[in-house]
Design a protein around this motif. Structure first.
Motif, PDB file in Angstrom:
ATOM      1  N   GLN A 149       0.829  -1.209   0.000  1.00 27.59           N
ATOM      2  CA  GLN A 149       0.000   0.000   0.000  1.00 27.59           C
ATOM      3  C   GLN A 149       0.864   1.259   0.000  1.00 27.59           C
ATOM      4  OE1 GLN A 149      -2.519  -0.538   3.414  1.00 27.59           O
ATOM      5  NE2 GLN A 149      -3.856  -2.013   2.391  1.00 27.59           N
ATOM      6  N   LYS A 150       1.938   1.252   0.782  1.00 29.57           N
ATOM      7  CA  LYS A 150       2.839   2.410   0.798  1.00 29.57           C
ATOM      8  C   LYS A 150       3.487   2.615  -0.568  1.00 29.57           C
ATOM      9  CE  LYS A 150       4.014   2.289   5.719  1.00 29.57           C
ATOM     10  NZ  LYS A 150       5.103   2.081   6.717  1.00 29.57           N
ATOM     11  N   GLN A 153       1.046   4.198  -2.870  1.00 30.67           N
ATOM     12  CA  GLN A 153       0.726   5.583  -2.534  1.00 30.67           C
ATOM     13  C   GLN A 153       1.863   6.539  -2.841  1.00 30.67           C
ATOM     14  OE1 GLN A 153      -0.327   5.377   1.585  1.00 30.67           O
ATOM     15  NE2 GLN A 153      -2.276   4.331   1.221  1.00 30.67           N
TER      16      GLN A 153
END
Length: 437
Positions: A149-150, A153
């Motif tokens: 997810q990081k 993003q």
């Protein structure tokens, strides 16, 4: 047995044991017998090449410089920490996982237990309330999901622009390079430089994890099953001995019970469950041709074509991508081995978000899971009835945290739980297996 006798016993047979480690092992035998008994099973070895401590199921290595930086209470806590790595089977279960992330996951799993036992660990220890009570496999999945997810993003780097060349001014002189651009003469600019592709990073520039003070190494011996079984017996004996002395806290007792629990391989259970839904029996409808020429009319083993193989994937986001990918691989294996009438793959959060249907003889390519809402298990069973499916069986991959149907279906159901069964909600019908990826 007095303290001096225990000290001599702790130091005997291994002259290389550092006196401070030997002393803290003795203190563990006296004050924390569960940790102390297991600590004596590990060979202690000085290893200047190590950063801190490490354990591999047989040996505990330590860096003498790092040891000198610790207080006595911290040494005792780290010895207990390393013992729990082996007692929990972390040295046997790494598999193909990323070693650094697996090490962090294992630390998150055991550090709360060490601290709750009243021991001290170095500053910056890896602790997160979100992971308390979870297994190393669960935490590893969470860390992997968070890392993805990081990465998603992070802003994409701008496309590289061609380097601007110095342009001559009207008088024929070159203009200076634009600000923040490297000089054409030496390729340098002020401030620290990021490493270029292919450039080696010096050891002192390597990123470090200040919260990790030990390394879990996989056991390399050929006798791993024997060694693992021996440790399970040792954990059980140490827990019983500590309990008899009244020195086995509740969380340690729960950990010991979980550590020696037999491991069930979910893939084998899945394939056994699917095979049982494809009954084979002897039938006179198709006689055994091997004996017809002898005048014997004998039955032959007949395996009728089974109905639909239905698989449901929890798409609420609680089941990690890595687990979904491994589950998809097993779906395809079941499809190719059993050859059901149809393969039906449904995604569901609180509603069915995607249905994929493959006929016998197809070469299915299962699409990524689609969804992301809450969790409820009712809709896929309703969809089976509404669409006129004929399931030979239904397998549901989920964390078991949702609303179950009130009525059991007429076909067999296997719940593939990504939550350990000791903590998972109990399904009102069907069989449940724990999925460990």
């Amino acid at each position: 047995m007095d303290r001096n006798t225990i000290v001599l016993g702790a130091m005997s047979g291994s002259c290389a044991v550092h006196p401070r480690i030997a002393r803290q092992r003795t203190e563990l035998v006296l004050s924390q017998p569960f940790f102390g008994a297991l600590a004596l099973r590990l060979t202690v070895r000085e290893d200047p090449t190590a950063k801190t401590f490490w354990v591999d199921g047989e040996t505990m290595g330590y860096n003498p410089d790092f040891l000198d930086s610790l207080s006595d209470l911290e040494v005792r806590g780290i010895v207990a920490h390393e013992v729990l790595h082996v007692a929990n089977g972390h040295c046997w279960r790494q598999g193909a996982r990323d070693p650094d992330r697996w090490n962090d996951a294992c630390d998150y799993a055991i550090n709360p237990i060490v601290l709750s036992a009243g021991m001290v660990l170095p500053k910056g220890v890896l602790i997160d309330p979100r992971y308390t009570g979870k297994s190393a496999e669960e935490i590893y999945g969470l860390l992997t999901q968070e890392a993805k997810q990081k990465q998603q993003q992070q802003p994409q780097p701008p496309q590289s622009q061609p380097k601007s060349q110095p342009q001559p001014d009207p008088q024929g002189q070159q203009q200076p390079s634009p600000p923040n651009q490297p000089s054409q003469s030496n390729g340098k600019q002020g401030g620290p430089q990021a490493p270029q592709p292919g450039q080696q990073t010096r050891p002192d520039q390597q990123p470090s994890n200040p919260g990790s003070f030990g390394e879990v190494r996989p056991y390399k011996g050929q006798d791993q099953p024997v060694k693992e079984a021996e440790w399970k017996v040792a954990v059980t004996q140490a827990a019983k001995a500590a309990a008899m002395r009244g020195k086995l806290p509740g969380d340690l007792q729960a950990m010991a019970s979980e550590a020696v629990r037999p491991l069930v391989y979910w893939r084998a259970v899945l394939h056994r469950f699917a095979q049982q839904s494809s009954p084979s029996d002897y039938s006179f409808a198709m006689p055994n041709r091997r004996y017809l020429h002898l005048g014997f009319y004998l039955p032959a083993l007949h395996t009728p074509a089974i109905g639909d193989a239905v698989f449901v994937r929890d798409s609420s986001g609680s089941v990690f991508d890595e687990t979904q990918a491994q589950f998809d691989a097993e779906i395809l294996l079941v499809f190719h081995s059993l050859k059901p009438a149809r393969l039906i793959v449904m995604d569901c959060d609180t509603r069915v978000t995607q249905v994929q249907v493959f006929e016998r003889g197809d070469s299915p390519e299962i699409k990524p899971v689609r969804g992301g809402g809450g969790t409820a298990f009712v809709e896929p069973f309703n969809r089976v009835v509404q669409d006129g499916m004929n399931p030979a069986f239904l397998v549901y991959l989920t964390d078991m945290d949702g609303r179950f149907p009130a009525v059991a279906p007429h076909y067999p159901v296997l719940w593939a739980s990504t939550t350990p069964l000791a903590r998972a909600r109990k399904a009102p019908f069907g069989e449940t297996v724990e999925v460990i990826c």
